[in-house]
Write a protein that holds these residues in place. Structure first.
Motif, PDB file in Angstrom:
ATOM      1  N   ALA A   1      39.022  38.897  34.447  1.00  7.45           N
ATOM      2  CA  ALA A   1      38.018  37.960  34.169  1.00  7.45           C
ATOM      3  C   ALA A   1      37.961  36.522  34.916  1.00  7.45           C
ATOM      4  N   SER A   2      39.413  36.248  34.864  1.00  2.00           N
ATOM      5  CA  SER A   2      39.724  34.656  35.726  1.00  2.00           C
ATOM      6  C   SER A   2      39.298  35.132  37.021  1.00  2.00           C
ATOM      7  N   ALA A   3      40.042  36.284  37.500  1.00  2.00           N
ATOM      8  CA  ALA A   3      40.117  36.602  38.889  1.00  2.00           C
ATOM      9  C   ALA A   3      38.626  36.553  39.624  1.00  2.00           C
TER      10      ALA A   3
ATOM     11  N   ILE B   1      33.855  31.432  42.491  1.00  2.00           N
ATOM     12  CA  ILE B   1      33.847  29.962  42.882  1.00  2.00           C
ATOM     13  C   ILE B   1      34.250  29.798  44.468  1.00  2.00           C
ATOM     14  N   CYS B   2      35.220  30.553  44.594  1.00  2.00           N
ATOM     15  CA  CYS B   2      35.267  30.644  46.209  1.00  2.00           C
ATOM     16  C   CYS B   2      34.140  31.138  47.211  1.00  2.00           C
ATOM     17  N   VAL B   3      33.458  32.210  46.776  1.00  2.00           N
ATOM     18  CA  VAL B   3      32.367  32.556  47.524  1.00  2.00           C
ATOM     19  C   VAL B   3      31.093  31.530  47.681  1.00  2.00           C
TER      20      VAL B   3
ATOM     21  N   LEU C   1      23.882  25.429  42.987  1.00  2.00           N
ATOM     22  CA  LEU C   1      24.665  26.732  42.665  1.00  2.00           C
ATOM     23  C   LEU C   1      26.056  26.513  42.661  1.00  2.00           C
ATOM     24  N   PHE C   2      26.662  25.987  43.872  1.00  2.00           N
ATOM     25  CA  PHE C   2      27.956  25.630  44.196  1.00  2.00           C
ATOM     26  C   PHE C   2      28.440  24.753  42.956  1.00  2.00           C
TER      27      PHE C   2
ATOM     28  N   LEU D   1      32.423  26.621  36.130  1.00  2.00           N
ATOM     29  CA  LEU D   1      32.931  27.561  35.591  1.00  2.00           C
ATOM     30  C   LEU D   1      34.675  27.660  35.770  1.00  2.00           C
ATOM     31  N   VAL D   2      35.095  26.817  36.233  1.00  2.00           N
ATOM     32  CA  VAL D   2      36.540  26.450  36.473  1.00  2.00           C
ATOM     33  C   VAL D   2      37.079  26.481  35.198  1.00  2.00           C
TER      34      VAL D   2
END
Length: 152
Positions: free
Chosen positions: A92-94, A100-102, A115-116, A122-123
Motif C-alpha cells: 500500500a505504501s509503495a 506521488i512519483c507519477v 492533482l499533483f 497522500l504522503v
C-alpha cells in the motif's frame, strides 16, 4: 520540506531551487529503493515457492525473516497477525509513493497542479502505512515531519 520560505532552507541559506532539487533527488532515490525492495521480495517469494514443501514452512512468504508459526494469520502469539500484514502495508505504501512519483512528472505537475498537490497530500497516508510496515521508520522520518509542521 520544499516551500518558498522553508525554515530549513532559511537556516542553511539555501535557495528554493536548491531545496527543490534536493527534494527531487531524495524522492527519486527513495522510490528507486522502494521498487528494488519490492522486486527483491517478489524474487524471494518466487524462489521460496520452488522449495520442497517441508522447507517452505521454515520461512514463510508473508515475511521471510520470521518462522512460519510466528506470522501466519490466526496466530495470537508473537504478533502473528501483525507480521503477516507486513506485505500488505508495504505494498500500500509503495503504491501511494508510485502515484506521488507519477504525478510529479513535469507535464502532469504543470498541467494539473491540483492533482499533483492533492496526490502529494497522500504522503501522510504513505508515512503511516510505511511506519506500520517498518516499525522503526517513524524515528527516521520524525525530523522531516517536524520540519514540515514547522513550515506549515
Amino acid at each position: 520540506p520544499v516551500s518558498r520560505h522553508s525554515a530549513l532552507g532559511s537556516f542553511f541559506k539555501l535557495t528554493y531551487k536548491g531545496t527543490q532539487a534536493f527534494h527531487r533527488g531524495v524522492s527519486y532515490l527513495l522510490i528507486s529503493l522502494v521498487l528494488l525492495h519490492a522486486l527483491l521480495y517478489i524474487y524471494w517469494a518466487g524462489y521460496w515457492k520452488t522449495w520442497p514443501a517441508d522447507k517452505q514452512a521454515l520461512f514463510p512468504v508473508y515475511n521471510p525473516t520470521y518462522d512460519a508459526d510466528e506470522v501466519y494469520p490466526g496466530n495470537t502469539t508473537n504478533l502473528g497477525s501483525y507480521r503477516a500484514s507486513l506485505i500488505f502495508t508495504g505494498a500500500a505504501s509503495a503504491v501511494i509513493m508510485l502515484f506521488i512519483c507519477v504525478t510529479s512528472i513535469s507535464i502532469v505537475r504543470e498541467n494539473w497542479f491540483k492533482l499533483f498537490y492533492w496526490i502529494h497530500s497522500l504522503v501522510l497516508l504513505s508515512i503511516i502505512t510505511a511506519a506500520l510496515h517498518a516499525s522503526t521508520l517513524f524515528y527516521c522520518i520524525a525530523p522531516g515531519i517536524f520540519m514540515w509542521f514547522l513550515d506549515k
